[in-house]
Structure formats: structure tokens, C-alpha cells
Design a protein around this motif. Sequence first.
Motif, PDB file in Angstrom:
ATOM      1  N   SER A 173       0.833  -1.189   0.000  1.00  0.00           N
ATOM      2  CA  SER A 173       0.000   0.000   0.000  1.00  0.00           C
ATOM      3  C   SER A 173       0.881   1.257   0.000  1.00  0.00           C
ATOM      4  N   MET A 174       0.867   2.084   1.063  1.00  0.00           N
ATOM      5  CA  MET A 174       1.800   3.204   1.119  1.00  0.00           C
ATOM      6  C   MET A 174       3.236   2.704   1.051  1.00  0.00           C
ATOM      7  N   GLY A 175       3.480   1.524   1.635  1.00  0.00           N
ATOM      8  CA  GLY A 175       4.809   0.932   1.532  1.00  0.00           C
ATOM      9  C   GLY A 175       5.141   0.507   0.115  1.00  0.00           C
ATOM     10  N   GLY A 176       4.113   0.116  -0.653  1.00  0.00           N
ATOM     11  CA  GLY A 176       4.323  -0.172  -2.071  1.00  0.00           C
ATOM     12  C   GLY A 176       4.658   1.084  -2.842  1.00  0.00           C
ATOM     13  N   TYR A 177       3.986   2.197  -2.475  1.00  0.00           N
ATOM     14  CA  TYR A 177       4.356   3.492  -3.046  1.00  0.00           C
ATOM     15  C   TYR A 177       5.797   3.831  -2.701  1.00  0.00           C
ATOM     16  N   GLY A 178       6.161   3.655  -1.412  1.00  0.00           N
ATOM     17  CA  GLY A 178       7.537   3.933  -1.007  1.00  0.00           C
ATOM     18  C   GLY A 178       8.533   3.079  -1.751  1.00  0.00           C
ATOM     19  N   THR A 179       8.181   1.821  -1.999  1.00  0.00           N
ATOM     20  CA  THR A 179       9.077   0.936  -2.750  1.00  0.00           C
ATOM     21  C   THR A 179       9.247   1.428  -4.177  1.00  0.00           C
ATOM     22  N   LEU A 201      -0.097   5.966  -7.004  1.00  0.00           N
ATOM     23  CA  LEU A 201       0.752   5.975  -8.188  1.00  0.00           C
ATOM     24  C   LEU A 201       0.360   7.069  -9.175  1.00  0.00           C
ATOM     25  N   SER A 202      -0.920   7.426  -9.229  1.00  0.00           N
ATOM     26  CA  SER A 202      -1.412   8.368 -10.234  1.00  0.00           C
ATOM     27  C   SER A 202      -1.372   9.807  -9.743  1.00  0.00           C
ATOM     28  N   PRO A 203      -1.152  10.762 -10.656  1.00  0.00           N
ATOM     29  CA  PRO A 203      -1.261  12.178 -10.289  1.00  0.00           C
ATOM     30  C   PRO A 203      -2.693  12.524  -9.890  1.00  0.00           C
ATOM     31  N   ASN A 274       5.055  14.026  -7.377  1.00  0.00           N
ATOM     32  CA  ASN A 274       5.430  12.916  -6.510  1.00  0.00           C
ATOM     33  C   ASN A 274       4.716  11.618  -6.869  1.00  0.00           C
ATOM     34  N   ALA A 275       4.038  11.585  -7.996  1.00  0.00           N
ATOM     35  CA  ALA A 275       3.310  10.395  -8.428  1.00  0.00           C
ATOM     36  C   ALA A 275       4.208   9.531  -9.310  1.00  0.00           C
ATOM     37  N   PRO A 276       4.470   8.285  -8.930  1.00  0.00           N
ATOM     38  CA  PRO A 276       5.366   7.435  -9.725  1.00  0.00           C
ATOM     39  C   PRO A 276       4.980   7.299 -11.192  1.00  0.00           C
ATOM     40  N   LEU A 277       3.698   7.270 -11.497  1.00  0.00           N
ATOM     41  CA  LEU A 277       3.312   7.175 -12.901  1.00  0.00           C
ATOM     42  C   LEU A 277       3.630   8.450 -13.672  1.00  0.00           C
ATOM     43  N   ALA A 278       3.858   9.553 -12.947  1.00  0.00           N
ATOM     44  CA  ALA A 278       4.260  10.801 -13.597  1.00  0.00           C
ATOM     45  C   ALA A 278       5.767  10.889 -13.770  1.00  0.00           C
ATOM     46  N   PHE A 279       6.552  10.262 -12.856  1.00  0.00           N
ATOM     47  CA  PHE A 279       8.007  10.425 -12.955  1.00  0.00           C
ATOM     48  C   PHE A 279       8.758   9.168 -13.356  1.00  0.00           C
ATOM     49  N   VAL A 280       8.041   8.065 -13.593  1.00  0.00           N
ATOM     50  CA  VAL A 280       8.721   6.816 -13.924  1.00  0.00           C
ATOM     51  C   VAL A 280       9.594   6.930 -15.166  1.00  0.00           C
ATOM     52  N   ASP A 281       9.176   7.743 -16.138  1.00  0.00           N
ATOM     53  CA  ASP A 281       9.951   7.864 -17.384  1.00  0.00           C
ATOM     54  C   ASP A 281      11.345   8.450 -17.144  1.00  0.00           C
ATOM     55  N   GLN A 282      11.513   9.181 -16.040  1.00  0.00           N
ATOM     56  CA  GLN A 282      12.819   9.767 -15.727  1.00  0.00           C
ATOM     57  C   GLN A 282      13.815   8.738 -15.192  1.00  0.00           C
ATOM     58  N   TYR A 283      13.310   7.572 -14.781  1.00  0.00           N
ATOM     59  CA  TYR A 283      14.157   6.608 -14.074  1.00  0.00           C
ATOM     60  C   TYR A 283      14.270   5.267 -14.797  1.00  0.00           C
TER      61      TYR A 283
END
Length: 356
Positions: A173-179, A201-203, A274-283
Amino acid sequence: MSPRLFASLTAMMLLSGAPSAWAQAGTETPPAVPGAKPVTVQKIKVHAPTIAGNLEGESADRDVLVVLPPSYASNPRRRYPVLYALHGYSIGAEQWTKEIHVPQTIESAFAKGTQEMIVVLPDSKTVHNGSMYSRSVTTGDFETFIARDLVRYIDGHYRTIADRTSRGLAGHSMGGYGTSRIGMKYPETFGAIYMMSPCCLSPRTAGNMDPKGLEALEKIGSPAESASLPFFLRAQLASAAAWSPNPARPPLYVDLPVKDGQVQPEVLAKWSANAPLAFVDQYVGNLRQYRAIAIDVGDKDGLKGDATRLHEVLDSYRIANSFEIYEGDHTNRVAFRFQDKVLPFFSQHLSFAPAK
């Protein structure tokens, strides 16, 4: 509030936002494995320089539970890989152990063939019930605490294999977000990651906000008063403390997504950043460095859509990852998953040989 966001928040509430009795009642217990050898659970304090001096008064001395494998005491020359496992919103490390039924699930996993490892469960609960494992002057820098301070402490005080290929990161959950967040940024620290039903995960968009409902946040006069808020509003306050801090706005030191009944686009923009689906492309380059990546989510979990989208993004970049939608909701199978999927995953993908 959009139907998708409502479903996601409802799913989160079942595990992490509800009173502890709800969460534990919804977490099924795997049967104990006869003859499983006992592990040793130690409760320690780890000082986090990156959390010290935060504006809302979070303690820089964090509770951490360390689970040592059965052979740890009897084999004083042996070194072990380490799994760092992150809890969800509104709970701490102690309740996390109850939800995933530690130590029983770890003992059973080892008895069923999972290679022995050290498991570390850090406490990241805050005054508003969750750090989001993020960087903020308001809450402190929990991201760096997990990725640097905690790892350095564990490597310095336990017989670990102090190499990224022997470190795993997982969370629910939040820990999955943190991961997802920490995993994308710190491939030099961890060698494999597993996201269990990751939230957030989503903006967020203006359509996701309920201005009338969020007006209550503007009336909070101290951090302690947030304890009276319902789950959704308190989660929004935790998000604001993590993602839109403002040192010029005591006593909460946050910018809220709604002010005077109006949605604040500039605050939502910070949340979206801070949304992973928004910044995943950078990583993408960082993610390619992992030995293994896994995502799972229940078929009745409101977070299923976002987890699926993250998997699809990884696939689109041809980043190897395993993805499973299993029969269950956000809560009920988490202990089974931890025992039978998460721990064996790291047994397979971490290095158990000391680096030369």
C-alpha cells in the motif's frame, strides 16, 4: 471525487486507514508449518539525521524491528542478505508485523525452502499517520532515512552482505508506493524490489478533490487535532505534509489542495510531481539496473488499475518485471503473499554469496 479514486481510497481504508482491529480481521493467517525453526525479533532505535529538525516534531529516533533468521546465532561467521519491508498508511512497524503475521510467516517461508535472510521493518508513522516515504522539511526526509541511514545502520550492526545485490526492498500500500519511489531513485542501494498493492501511483487532479469535504482541513489548529479527522481527510493532510510543505505556514507547515473552498492547482502540481506514474519515465535507466522487479495486486482491490498501468509502462520500456493480479482484496491475502511470494522472490533474486 472520481469513482476510481473512491475505489482506491476504500481499498486503502480496508487495510491501512481503518482501526487496527479491522485491518487484522481482514488479514487471513497462513497455516503454521510444523517444525519451522524460530527466528529472533529485535526492537531497536535507529537515529535518522535526515529526519532530525523537521517542523512537525517527528522523532529522529525511529523504531525498527529486525528479524534474524534461525541460524544467525549459531553461525557467527555467516553473513546474510537483507530485505527491507515497508508498512502502509496509518500503521507502524508493530501493527505491520500483525498484518503480515510475523514472525510466523517468515519462519514458515524458511521452513518451506526460502533461503534465510534478515528482514527489517522500519516504522515510518507520523503525526498524520504516514510519511509517504518522501522528502519534506515538514515531516523530515524519510526517503533518505530508508535508502541511506537505515541501511548504513543495519550494515554496521548486523552481519549483512553489504552489497546492493544482497538488499531487497518491498512494501504494501503506502509501503508499495515507497518501494516504487525509493526503488526508482536508489538502484545503487537495492538489487530487487517488490511492490505489493502500491497506492498513490497516479497524479491527482482537480476532479479528484472534494472542496467542501476538504474545508475541514483548513480548520485544524494543531497537528494533534488531525487525530479526529476521518481517514480520507487525514490521508490528505499526510500527503500535504509530505508533498506540499510550507515552512511559512505554521502550525501545520503545509499548503493544502483546497483553500477557501477552491482547489489550488499549484499544490496539486506538487502532488503530481510525486506520483510514480508521472516520474517513472525519468528513471528508466535506474530501473534497468535491478535484478528483478515485481508488482502484485488483488483482483478486488481498487488500486488494481494503477498497478496495471505501472506494469504496462515497464513493459513498454522492456524493463523485465513480474506482475500478478491474484484473487483477493487490498487486505485479506497480504500475509499469504508475504510468506509465499515476497520472501521466495527475494530468495531467488538476491545474492547470498558475500561480495568479493
